[in-house]
Motif scaffolding. Structure first.
Motif, PDB file in Angstrom:
ATOM      1  N   GLU A 165     -47.291 -67.698 -40.222  1.00 35.84           N
ATOM      2  CA  GLU A 165     -46.899 -67.110 -38.934  1.00 35.84           C
ATOM      3  C   GLU A 165     -45.436 -67.421 -38.603  1.00 35.84           C
ATOM      4  OE1 GLU A 165     -48.591 -65.047 -36.978  1.00 35.84           O
ATOM      5  OE2 GLU A 165     -50.569 -65.210 -37.901  1.00 35.84           O
ATOM      6  N   GLN A 166     -44.954 -68.600 -38.982  1.00 34.92           N
ATOM      7  CA  GLN A 166     -43.581 -68.994 -38.689  1.00 34.92           C
ATOM      8  C   GLN A 166     -42.561 -68.131 -39.423  1.00 34.92           C
ATOM      9  OE1 GLN A 166     -43.971 -73.171 -39.646  1.00 34.92           O
ATOM     10  NE2 GLN A 166     -44.011 -73.734 -37.483  1.00 34.92           N
TER      11      GLN A 166
ATOM     12  N   SER B  33     -49.890 -60.813 -28.964  1.00 39.80           N
ATOM     13  CA  SER B  33     -50.190 -62.172 -29.389  1.00 39.80           C
ATOM     14  C   SER B  33     -49.103 -63.121 -28.902  1.00 39.80           C
ATOM     15  CB  SER B  33     -50.324 -62.255 -30.912  1.00 39.80           C
ATOM     16  OG  SER B  33     -49.103 -61.940 -31.521  1.00 39.80           O
TER      17      SER B  33
ATOM     18  N   LYS C 195     -52.968 -69.423 -31.738  1.00 38.48           N
ATOM     19  CA  LYS C 195     -52.566 -68.029 -31.605  1.00 38.48           C
ATOM     20  C   LYS C 195     -53.530 -67.379 -30.631  1.00 38.48           C
ATOM     21  CE  LYS C 195     -51.552 -63.858 -34.226  1.00 38.48           C
ATOM     22  NZ  LYS C 195     -51.451 -63.292 -35.598  1.00 38.48           N
TER      23      LYS C 195
ATOM     24  N   HIS D 267     -51.742 -71.374 -42.355  1.00 36.82           N
ATOM     25  CA  HIS D 267     -51.641 -70.181 -41.507  1.00 36.82           C
ATOM     26  C   HIS D 267     -50.413 -70.286 -40.608  1.00 36.82           C
ATOM     27  CE1 HIS D 267     -54.034 -66.989 -39.050  1.00 36.82           C
ATOM     28  NE2 HIS D 267     -52.757 -66.698 -39.111  1.00 36.82           N
ATOM     29  N   LEU D 268     -50.154 -71.468 -40.061  1.00 34.54           N
ATOM     30  CA  LEU D 268     -48.982 -71.678 -39.214  1.00 34.54           C
ATOM     31  C   LEU D 268     -47.703 -71.408 -40.008  1.00 34.54           C
ATOM     32  CD1 LEU D 268     -47.650 -72.526 -36.574  1.00 34.54           C
ATOM     33  CD2 LEU D 268     -47.886 -74.908 -37.307  1.00 34.54           C
TER      34      LEU D 268
ATOM     35  N   TYR E 162     -42.399 -64.904 -34.139  1.00 30.06           N
ATOM     36  CA  TYR E 162     -42.981 -66.234 -33.893  1.00 30.06           C
ATOM     37  C   TYR E 162     -42.137 -66.995 -32.870  1.00 30.06           C
ATOM     38  CZ  TYR E 162     -44.630 -70.973 -34.469  1.00 30.06           C
ATOM     39  OH  TYR E 162     -45.127 -72.229 -34.231  1.00 30.06           O
TER      40      TYR E 162
ATOM     41  N   LEU F 217     -54.525 -72.631 -35.522  1.00 31.73           N
ATOM     42  CA  LEU F 217     -53.889 -72.311 -36.794  1.00 31.73           C
ATOM     43  C   LEU F 217     -53.863 -73.520 -37.723  1.00 31.73           C
ATOM     44  CD1 LEU F 217     -50.840 -70.177 -35.583  1.00 31.73           C
ATOM     45  CD2 LEU F 217     -53.097 -69.406 -36.310  1.00 31.73           C
TER      46      LEU F 217
ATOM     47  N   TYR G 103     -48.148 -67.660 -29.102  1.00 29.53           N
ATOM     48  CA  TYR G 103     -48.446 -68.951 -29.707  1.00 29.53           C
ATOM     49  C   TYR G 103     -48.265 -70.026 -28.646  1.00 29.53           C
ATOM     50  CZ  TYR G 103     -47.808 -66.054 -33.773  1.00 29.53           C
ATOM     51  OH  TYR G 103     -47.915 -65.031 -34.690  1.00 29.53           O
TER      52      TYR G 103
ATOM     53  N   GLN H  64     -57.220 -68.737 -31.478  1.00 31.04           N
ATOM     54  CA  GLN H  64     -57.426 -69.221 -32.845  1.00 31.04           C
ATOM     55  C   GLN H  64     -56.531 -70.422 -33.121  1.00 31.04           C
ATOM     56  OE1 GLN H  64     -56.262 -66.377 -35.797  1.00 31.04           O
ATOM     57  NE2 GLN H  64     -57.097 -67.557 -37.482  1.00 31.04           N
TER      58      GLN H  64
END
Length: 69
Positions: free
Chosen positions: A58-59, A22, A4, A54-55, A64, A50, A24, A48
């Motif tokens: 975020e998904q 942000s 990220k 955490h991934l 995303y 992931l 990815y 960062q």
């Protein structure tokens, strides 16, 4: 690995929290991420890596999307 990246779109301006964006990116290292973005005029604040947890979090976001560089 998915990273990220928090960045400002204009490198000449001071970072402002409200303007931070942000993205990815898939890469092998933070260095590779920065290399892939070197041609863009971004002020990269933070890269960062992931974790799986955490991934997964975020998904779930509608924003995303892994960039193809």
């Amino acid at each position: 690995m998915i990273f990220k990246v928090l960045y400002q779109e204009d490198i000449s301006e001071s970072p402002v929290r409200e303007e931070t964006k942000s993205m990815y990116i898939e890469a092998e290292s933070k260095r590779e991420v920065r290399k892939k973005l070197a041609d863009r005029n971004y002020n990269i604040e933070h890269v960062q890596e992931l974790s799986e947890e955490h991934l997964a979090y975020e998904q779930q976001s509608e924003n995303y999307k892994v960039e193809n560089l």
